[in-house]
Design an enzyme around this catalytic site. Structure first.
Site, PDB file in Angstrom:
ATOM      1  N   LEU A  98       0.921  -1.142  -0.026  1.00 21.51           N
ATOM      2  CA  LEU A  98       0.006  -0.065  -0.086  1.00 21.51           C
ATOM      3  C   LEU A  98       0.923   1.123  -0.123  1.00 21.51           C
ATOM      4  O   LEU A  98       1.665   1.341   0.869  1.00 21.51           O
ATOM      5  CB  LEU A  98      -0.933   0.078   1.303  1.00 21.51           C
ATOM      6  CG  LEU A  98      -2.164   0.672   1.261  1.00 21.51           C
ATOM      7  CD1 LEU A  98      -3.038   0.531  -0.047  1.00 21.51           C
ATOM      8  CD2 LEU A  98      -3.082   0.639   2.478  1.00 21.51           C
ATOM      9  N   ASP A  99       1.033   2.021  -0.974  1.00 17.21           N
ATOM     10  CA  ASP A  99       1.824   3.164  -1.073  1.00 17.21           C
ATOM     11  C   ASP A  99       1.753   4.137   0.148  1.00 17.21           C
ATOM     12  O   ASP A  99       0.792   4.228   0.551  1.00 17.21           O
ATOM     13  CB  ASP A  99       1.971   3.607  -2.573  1.00 17.21           C
ATOM     14  CG  ASP A  99       0.479   4.199  -2.849  1.00 17.21           C
ATOM     15  OD1 ASP A  99       0.349   5.523  -2.109  1.00 17.21           O
ATOM     16  OD2 ASP A  99      -0.119   4.302  -3.813  1.00 17.21           O
ATOM     17  N   LYS A 100       2.708   4.995   0.051  1.00 17.63           N
ATOM     18  CA  LYS A 100       2.996   5.879   1.014  1.00 17.63           C
ATOM     19  C   LYS A 100       1.862   6.975   1.071  1.00 17.63           C
ATOM     20  O   LYS A 100       1.293   7.267   2.266  1.00 17.63           O
ATOM     21  CB  LYS A 100       4.107   6.788   0.892  1.00 17.63           C
ATOM     22  CG  LYS A 100       4.516   7.618   1.968  1.00 17.63           C
ATOM     23  CD  LYS A 100       5.772   8.501   1.493  1.00 17.63           C
ATOM     24  CE  LYS A 100       6.019   9.456   2.710  1.00 17.63           C
ATOM     25  NZ  LYS A 100       7.397  10.258   2.485  1.00 17.63           N
TER      26      LYS A 100
END
Length: 233
Positions: A98-100
């Site tokens: 889950l990207d930043k």
């Protein structure tokens, strides 16, 4: 190929976990206890790691990742998930990514077996996201997204979209390539203002607060390892 490398590449255990399991006599090759560094042929040798599950305490937690927190490998002053967890869960690894800049549900586990089952490709779990955009989502955008498209020189699978507002939708998809939703939206002329994952297979975010976690029940873990389907199904 050395046995611990095989186990790590297969997603069964990390290399360090594999070395420990082999040293403890929990890994069998052709019915004989293995030794660390043992070479094997994956095509002909029978590797049995079933004792690992009975000897360890596998677990899975659901975590509500806040925006701005990285999943792993923080750089400079970045904060990663492990820094927000109590010590007993800091060795857990994320299932997927889950990207930043995204928020919401991410699962973490100390079991390579569970992670591999949850991320299997033959019958993958569906993920569910809420997405807010910078411009109205037209019916043409929906049709193009639902048909599937090429991003990063790869054809991605069709997704399912429910419009919840002019600039707000729910997306269901059964893969998770790097920044996939953001790249897909960009391709149809939309920017993502906010992205929140609310379900991974049978596990829902529900009312779990940002930065908080909960341990999955044994039933939930079995569902996660079992046959895939729509979120919650």
């Amino acid at each position: 190929m050395r046995l611990q490398k095989y186990l790590a590449q297969a997603g069964i255990l990390s290399r360090r976990e594999a070395e420990l399991a082999i040293s403890n006599g929990w890994i069998m090759v052709n019915g004989i206890p293995a030794v660390v560094g043992q070479p094997i042929d994956p095509d002909t040798d029978q590797v049995d790691w079933s004792q690992v599950l009975s000897r360890t305490n596998p677990g899975v937690i659901a975590f509500h990742k806040p925006r701005g927190v990285v999943t792993n490998c923080p750089v400079d002053a970045e904060i990663d998930i492990q820094q927000l967890l109590p010590s007993e869960y800091r060795s857990f690894s994320s299932i997927g990514r889950l990207d930043k800049e995204s928020e919401g549900l991410i699962l973490l586990t100390n079991s390579g077996v569970i992670a591999k089952q949850a991320l299997r490709q033959d019958n993958p779990h569906w993920r569910e996201y809420l997405v807010w955009t910078n411009r109205p989502i037209t019916t043409d955008c929906v049709s193009e997204l639902e048909a599937g498209m090429v991003i990063l020189a790869m054809k991605v699978r069709p997704v399912q979209i429910d419009l919840l507002g002019e600039r707000y939708c729910k997306i269901r998809m059964n893969e998770g390539k790097n920044r996939q939703i953001r790249r897909m939206m960009q391709k149809v002329g939309l920017g993502v203002v906010r992205l929140k994952r609310i379900a991974f297979g049978p596990i829902f975010l529900d009312n779990l607060s940002k930065g908080k976690y909960r341990k999955l029940t044994n039933k939930e873990v079995r569902l996660l390892e079992g046959e895939a389907g729509y979120p919650g199904g």
